[in-house]
Motif scaffolding. Structure first.
Motif, PDB file in Angstrom:
ATOM      1  N   ALA A   1       0.830  -1.215   0.000  1.00  0.00           N
ATOM      2  CA  ALA A   1       0.000   0.000   0.000  1.00  0.00           C
ATOM      3  C   ALA A   1       0.860   1.260   0.000  1.00  0.00           C
ATOM      4  CB  ALA A   1      -0.903  -0.003   1.231  1.00  0.00           C
ATOM      5  N   TYR A  26      -3.732   5.929  -5.919  1.00  0.00           N
ATOM      6  CA  TYR A  26      -4.537   6.812  -5.059  1.00  0.00           C
ATOM      7  C   TYR A  26      -4.977   8.070  -5.801  1.00  0.00           C
ATOM      8  CZ  TYR A  26      -2.590   3.688  -1.558  1.00  0.00           C
ATOM      9  OH  TYR A  26      -2.227   2.557  -0.845  1.00  0.00           O
ATOM     10  N   GLY A  53      -7.106   8.352   0.673  1.00  0.00           N
ATOM     11  CA  GLY A  53      -7.826   8.444   1.943  1.00  0.00           C
ATOM     12  C   GLY A  53      -7.413   9.669   2.734  1.00  0.00           C
ATOM     13  N   TYR A 110      -4.748   5.920   3.290  1.00  0.00           N
ATOM     14  CA  TYR A 110      -5.779   5.081   3.906  1.00  0.00           C
ATOM     15  C   TYR A 110      -7.030   5.889   4.246  1.00  0.00           C
ATOM     16  CZ  TYR A 110      -1.621   2.214   4.543  1.00  0.00           C
ATOM     17  OH  TYR A 110      -0.463   1.511   4.324  1.00  0.00           O
ATOM     18  N   HIS A 111      -8.172   5.203   4.153  1.00  0.00           N
ATOM     19  CA  HIS A 111      -9.429   5.807   4.595  1.00  0.00           C
ATOM     20  C   HIS A 111      -9.668   5.448   6.061  1.00  0.00           C
ATOM     21  CE1 HIS A 111     -10.419   6.589   0.384  1.00  0.00           C
ATOM     22  NE2 HIS A 111     -11.359   7.389   0.835  1.00  0.00           N
ATOM     23  N   PHE A 149     -12.623  -0.414   7.411  1.00  0.00           N
ATOM     24  CA  PHE A 149     -12.085  -1.056   6.191  1.00  0.00           C
ATOM     25  C   PHE A 149     -13.062  -1.075   5.015  1.00  0.00           C
ATOM     26  CE2 PHE A 149     -10.070  -3.489   9.800  1.00  0.00           C
ATOM     27  CZ  PHE A 149      -8.876  -2.792   9.773  1.00  0.00           C
ATOM     28  N   THR A 153     -14.041   1.260   2.777  1.00  0.00           N
ATOM     29  CA  THR A 153     -13.505   1.885   1.551  1.00  0.00           C
ATOM     30  C   THR A 153     -12.167   1.278   1.169  1.00  0.00           C
ATOM     31  OG1 THR A 153     -14.528   3.896   2.408  1.00  0.00           O
ATOM     32  CG2 THR A 153     -13.173   4.130   0.451  1.00  0.00           C
ATOM     33  N   ASP A 154     -11.312   1.037   2.173  1.00  0.00           N
ATOM     34  CA  ASP A 154      -9.991   0.472   1.864  1.00  0.00           C
ATOM     35  C   ASP A 154     -10.113  -0.910   1.231  1.00  0.00           C
ATOM     36  OD1 ASP A 154      -8.589   2.671   2.614  1.00  0.00           O
ATOM     37  OD2 ASP A 154      -7.801   1.868   4.488  1.00  0.00           O
ATOM     38  N   LYS A 178     -10.808  -0.529  -2.478  1.00  0.00           N
ATOM     39  CA  LYS A 178      -9.698  -0.107  -3.345  1.00  0.00           C
ATOM     40  C   LYS A 178      -8.613  -1.178  -3.428  1.00  0.00           C
ATOM     41  CE  LYS A 178      -7.509   3.116  -0.069  1.00  0.00           C
ATOM     42  NZ  LYS A 178      -7.885   4.400   0.485  1.00  0.00           N
ATOM     43  N   TYR A 179      -8.398  -1.939  -2.328  1.00  0.00           N
ATOM     44  CA  TYR A 179      -7.364  -2.976  -2.400  1.00  0.00           C
ATOM     45  C   TYR A 179      -7.869  -4.235  -3.125  1.00  0.00           C
ATOM     46  CZ  TYR A 179      -4.806   0.273   0.487  1.00  0.00           C
ATOM     47  OH  TYR A 179      -4.188   1.414   0.940  1.00  0.00           O
ATOM     48  N   HIS A 228      -3.302  -5.327   2.884  1.00  0.00           N
ATOM     49  CA  HIS A 228      -3.716  -4.594   1.676  1.00  0.00           C
ATOM     50  C   HIS A 228      -3.379  -5.357   0.397  1.00  0.00           C
ATOM     51  CE1 HIS A 228      -2.021  -2.096   4.927  1.00  0.00           C
ATOM     52  NE2 HIS A 228      -3.209  -1.527   4.880  1.00  0.00           N
ATOM     53  N   GLY A 255      -7.978  -5.933   8.287  1.00  0.00           N
ATOM     54  CA  GLY A 255      -8.772  -5.890   7.056  1.00  0.00           C
ATOM     55  C   GLY A 255      -9.932  -6.861   7.055  1.00  0.00           C
TER      56      GLY A 255
END
Length: 513
Positions: free
Chosen positions: A9, A47, A98, A104-105, A112, A114-115, A118-119, A147, A180
């Protein structure tokens, strides 16, 4: 020539892509691999910003949510060029920046949410890039924290990515506390929503505490060919169950870690520290650099709500410009439970430290940002105690000055997988006072290279923290010979990446060098 891919990440080899120590590792390890004559590709999410001056290498088409996604792989220019290292970012509009370090969000209601989205996109794009041989034929893929662990899920369960099984996958744990965890189904940010065609192996993927959820940290531990903790003592810690706050261990994953250990897949190897090309600060600039940082933050829109506090800090600092304190204690860290739980739960102990410092004309300098309740706690301390200087922001110049000019570096982490701050401080010959846990155990020896504290119970720990602080102050004031020796021993300690990466080749990568 061996060919590596690092997926993470964060990557501090490129500008504005770091939130913590993982970014340092992903920057430094490829450099050591390249010195051995091997080739490394490093890929992180864009990002929404890191691809802007990059060169488009290829489009990556893949299926998610029964929809065709098209992501773009860009090669980007690093802060410093090294032979045989290529840096990439994956761009897709849904991989957003984020609010933590623009990476990060922070989703307080659904951690977790939103993260994970995206991951999921990032990892599937990376799987597609590996399959397409965008990085050439790979010998080792090295993943970092949850991530990137979804790559192991795709390799194990996704019919289109079984070819990834030909390559050795290594998984590094940087922070076991952040796992996560997301629902298997009935949620937009769930496994079922993003991978509707893959049957779910509930038993193989589930979190033990929330059995209707996937635990992505557990996926990394269960499915990697080798699992790595970033210090030997942290490896021993995580095999035992946590008993917070007295002891932070496996955080619910100790059985998985024990299994990996029994299968000969778990290794504890200490992170290294950079001893070359150090970004050096000039001596004597600590207050000037504090004031410069404060003025810069005062001009930032996002810091407007802190303007009164920043001005208050500037006023305090000016008092020390012509009247330098005799002893500087410092900490540089994200303001989180991991780093400052002892001060939050026992503010009276922190006040006692400030009073002890007052008697010897000493100050405590803390630099950092983080959890709002911790920021508020330290702002209140600053308003109430003249000899506590809290710089509530981030500044590389000021960080360099703090490491250079402190007399004692304070690191009371509740747990510490490895820790880099103590190494950076010792590199300058500054003793540290640390909690005897994880990587801090492996790097600081009480009364030899620094000072440490521990205890059976929480109350013991607080008592011993204050006792160790008294010892450090006493040695500094009354036993200059021992103080000089501890400083000299601290400076002599070399936690080199050469040593660590040799062990990576031997234990993790199973490659000759």
């Amino acid at each position: 020539m061996n060919n590596f891919l690092f997926a993470a990440a964060e990557n501090d080899a490129i500008a504005n892509c770091k939130a913590g120590g993982m970014g340092d590792v992903v920057r430094d390890v490829p450099r050591k691999i390249s010195e051995k004559g091997d080739k490394v590709h490093v890929v992180v999410p864009s990002y929404g910003r890191l691809h802007k001056n990059g060169i488009l290498k290829t489009n990556l088409n893949f299926q998610l949510r029964n929809t065709t996604y098209i992501a773009e792989l860009y090669e980007v220019v690093p802060k410093k060029e090294f032979k045989n290292i290529h840096h990439y970012v994956i761009h897709h509009p849904e991989i957003e920046a984020g609010d933590i370090a623009h990476i990060y969000h922070n989703d307080p209601k659904e951690p977790f949410f939103t993260d994970a989205i995206k991951y999921f996109i990032f990892c599937t794009a990376v799987a597609e890039a590996i399959k397409k041989e965008a990085f050439g034929k790979l010998d080792v893929v090295h993943l970092h924290d949850w991530h990137s662990s979804l790559l192991l899920y795709l390799r194990q369960y996704h019919g289109l990515y079984t070819s990834l099984k030909k390559t050795r996958f290594v998984y590094s744990i940087h922070n076991l506390a952040i796992q996560g965890i997301r629902p298997f189904e009935n949620n937009y940010s769930s496994l079922r929503n993003w991978f509707p065609d893959i049957p779910i192996d509930y038993k193989g993927l589930m979190d033990y505490r929330y059995q209707d959820c996937i635990n992505l940290m557990a996926v990394g531990i269960r499915l990697a060919d080798a699992v790595h903790t970033v210090s030997p003592s942290y490896k021993e810690d995580v095999l035992l169950p946590s008993r917070p706050p007295e002891f932070i261990g496996g955080e619910g994953l100790e059985e998985d870690l024990k299994k990996a250990d029994n299968e000969g897949r778990l290794f504890g190897i200490l992170n290294g520290c950079n001893y070359k090309n150090i970004r050096a600060a000039g001596s004597g600039f600590i207050y000037r650099n504090t004031v410069k940082a404060l003025f810069r933050w005062l001009q930032e829109e996002s810091k407007k709500y802190k303007a009164d506090f920043l001005a208050h800090t500037g006023e305090k600092v000016m008092e020390y410009v012509g009247n330098r304190p005799k002893f500087i204690v410092s900490s540089v860290a994200r303001l989180t439970e991991q780093k400052f739980y002892f001060f939050k739960r026992s503010p009276e102990a922190f006040v006692e430290i400030l009073k002890k410092l007052e008697k010897v004309d000493g100050i405590f300098m803390l630099l950092g940002t983080g959890a709002p309740d911790y920021e508020e706690l330290f702002r209140d301390f600053s308003y109430n105690y003249k000899n506590f200087i809290f710089t509530n922001g981030q500044s590389e110049d000021l960080i360099d000055s703090i490491y250079l000019e402190s007399d004692l570096y304070f690191m009371p982490s509740l747990f510490e997988p490895c820790g880099i701050s103590q190494m950076l401080s010792m590199r300058n010959g500054n003793p540290c006072l640390v909690h005897h846990t994880g990587g801090l155990k492996d790097t600081v020896e009480h009364m030899k290279t620094g000072f440490s504290f521990d205890g059976e119970t929480y109350d013991d720990k607080i008592r011993n923290m204050l006792k160790s602080f008294d010892i450090a102050l006493d040695v500094f004031q009354n036993d200059k010979t021992t103080w000089k020796k501890i400083k000299s021993n601290a400076k002599k300690m070399k936690f080199t990446w050469e040593k660590s990466v040799d062990l990576y080749y031997d234990k993790l990568y199973l490659l000759k060098y």
